[in-house]
Design an enzyme around this catalytic site. Structure first.
Site, PDB file in Angstrom:
ATOM      1  CB  CYS A  72      -1.084   7.376   1.545  1.00 12.93           C
ATOM      2  SG  CYS A  72      -2.453   6.346   2.114  1.00 12.93           S
ATOM      3  CD  GLU A 112      -2.780  -1.318   0.079  1.00  7.37           C
ATOM      4  OE1 GLU A 112      -2.934  -0.310  -0.654  1.00  7.37           O
ATOM      5  OE2 GLU A 112      -3.360  -2.394  -0.131  1.00  7.37           O
TER       6      GLU A 112
END
Length: 475
Positions: free
Chosen positions: A253, A219
């Site tokens: 993010c 991720e």
């Protein structure tokens, strides 16, 4: 060339202990998995004040509400959702078999635990980024070793103290970072590695995992774009985008990394953005706004602004009549106008309260720019036109999408979360997370009639007729 990595004895011993724990119960039943998930619930809920304070100490100033909302509440909601859904997730799946090929046979997919999972946690949402994968890992029946970030030392020490009260080390163990522990951790022969962090570090993790043929879920991040369509109210767009950009001081993010605004609407966006900041952050130093994680990150962000200005950008500070406390790394939000590809803010993920704005005339310009760059972790389109929203969705590719808002798809547990290409690989959250840490084991149950007996050698006319029939059926 093989690089020798020194692996700490505590890592090796813990992995051996977790393997033994797993071997003693290779398929935890539904009741045991629910018990493990409820233990995670208690671990978070019982100690929430200590967890919040530990994260605050690691940041220097972390908004209490943001920790409670984005880390504690969302984590507990995800755990409770998994508990409710787990029985359905664990059921074997039926698969179709052509009765003419395998008469009376049955086919099933049985989800089985894979073993011991190594989890590498980032510093930006360290509670959630530890607990979300653990929710999926425990739902799937596995054990886990978790390495925290070097910027989360207070939280790491707290978790190391708390965990033995709720789990044996054979089920769950936390480790602090430091002394090169990152490469050593991912060099262990786990059954799966789950990593959240930068693309550069993700590449190193993948290389380490390859030595053991360990599958990975990565991720990562990237530059997630947003576009405001001409039909969408610019004031509303500014409010929602600034909420996302200032949440955790942009250290997310999936934050909006750069924005497309129609030509002629930039000043209206800036005016609305300044109004949002003034209304919601009347005193940016009082604790509602999160600090930049460390001095290195703060200096990098300040250097990025200076770099953009030196290369022709116009820098617009959104904070008026206030002075952020630089000693505590409180950084004011800024807009960067006229950004070019040569600027740092357009070269790498910003991870801070800086928003570059590009203008556009046509939707094709927007898509062409996005598609000429690495695939982002998220994409945001603001439009009331459903056809236009669909056009943007089907003509771009990203990890996830939110229409008419930002960030929110990440908190929907029924939606898988994960990147693509430079922004990652694999998914977790909800059912997809359960699958990520399970082996969907295909099982064939042969029926009482074995049709393959008609195809045994020596091959004769019957075998020819049967194979020709099968070929004809498939043509």
């Amino acid at each position: 060339m093989n690089v020798q990595i020194n692996i700490p004895a505590e890592f090796v011993q813990c992995l051996e202990g977790q393997r033994a724990h797993f071997e003693a119960n290779r398929f935890p039943d539904h009741a045991q998995r629910v018990a493990d998930l409820k233990s995670l619930v208690r671990m978070v809920a019982d100690n929430r004040e200590q967890l919040v304070e530990a994260v605050n100490r690691d940041y220097g100033c972390r908004s209490r509400f943001e920790t409670l909302f984005a880390e504690i509440a969302v984590t507990l909601d995800g755990l409770r959702s998994a508990i409710k859904q787990l029985n359905k997730w664990m059921k074997p799946q039926k698969r179709h078999i052509d009765p003419l090929q395998l008469p009376l046979a049955k086919a099933r997919l049985i989800p089985q635990p894979i073993g011991v999972v190594g989890v590498v946690v980032p510093w930006n949402f360290p509670i959630a980024m530890a607990m979300h994968p653990l929710t999926c890992i425990f739902a799937a029946g596995n054990s886990a070793m978790v390495k925290m970030s070097e910027n989360s030392n207070h939280l790491a020490q707290l978790l190391r103290q708390l965990t033995p009260r709720y789990f044996p080390q054979g089920k769950l163990a936390f480790f602090a970072d430091g002394g090169g522990h990152g490469p050593a951790f991912t060099a262990l022969p786990f059954d799966h590695i789950f990593f959240t962090g930068s693309s550069a570090t993700g590449s190193a993790v993948m290389a380490n995992a390859a030595r053991n043929l360990t599958p990975v879920t990565l991720e990562l991040g990237g530059k997630s774009p947003a576009v405001v369509a001409p039909d969408f109210a610019i004031e509303t767009a500014a409010q929602r985008i600034l909420w996302a950009k200032m949440f955790n001081a942009g250290q997310v993010c999936t934050s909006v990394d750069y924005l497309f605004v129609p030509e002629g609407q930039v000043q209206a966006f800036i005016t609305a953005a300044k109004a949002y900041v003034a209304r919601h952050y009347p005193d940016i130093n009082r604790g509602d706004y999160t600090a930049i994680i460390d001095q290195r990150a703060y200096d990098r962000l300040q250097a990025s602004l200076a770099d953009a200005q030196s290369k022709g950008a116009r820098i617009v500070p959104l904070l008026e009549n206030q002075k952020p406390d630089a000693t505590r790394r409180i950084m004011a939000p800024h807009i960067v106008l006229n950004p070019s590809e040569a600027m740092d803010v357009m070269q790498r993920e910003i991870f801070g309260p800086i928003l570059p704005i590009k203008t556009y005339k046509t939707r094709e310009e927007v898509v062409a720019y996005i598609n000429s760059h690495p695939r982002p972790l998220a994409f945001y389109a603001y439009t009331r036109d459903r056809d236009l929203a669909d056009w943007y969705i089907y003509n771009t590719l990203s990890g996830g999408v939110t229409i008419n808002d930002s960030l929110l798809h990440v908190g929907v547990h029924s939606l898988p979360f994960g990147g693509i290409g430079n922004s990652g690989m694999g998914h977790y959250h909800g059912y997809e997370g359960f699958l990520a840490f399970s082996k969907l084991r295909p099982v064939l149950y042969q029926g009482p009639i074995r049709g393959i007996n008609m195809l045994l050698p020596p091959y004769g006319k019957l075998a020819d007729r049967v194979v020709n029939l099968l070929i004809g059926m498939k043509s």
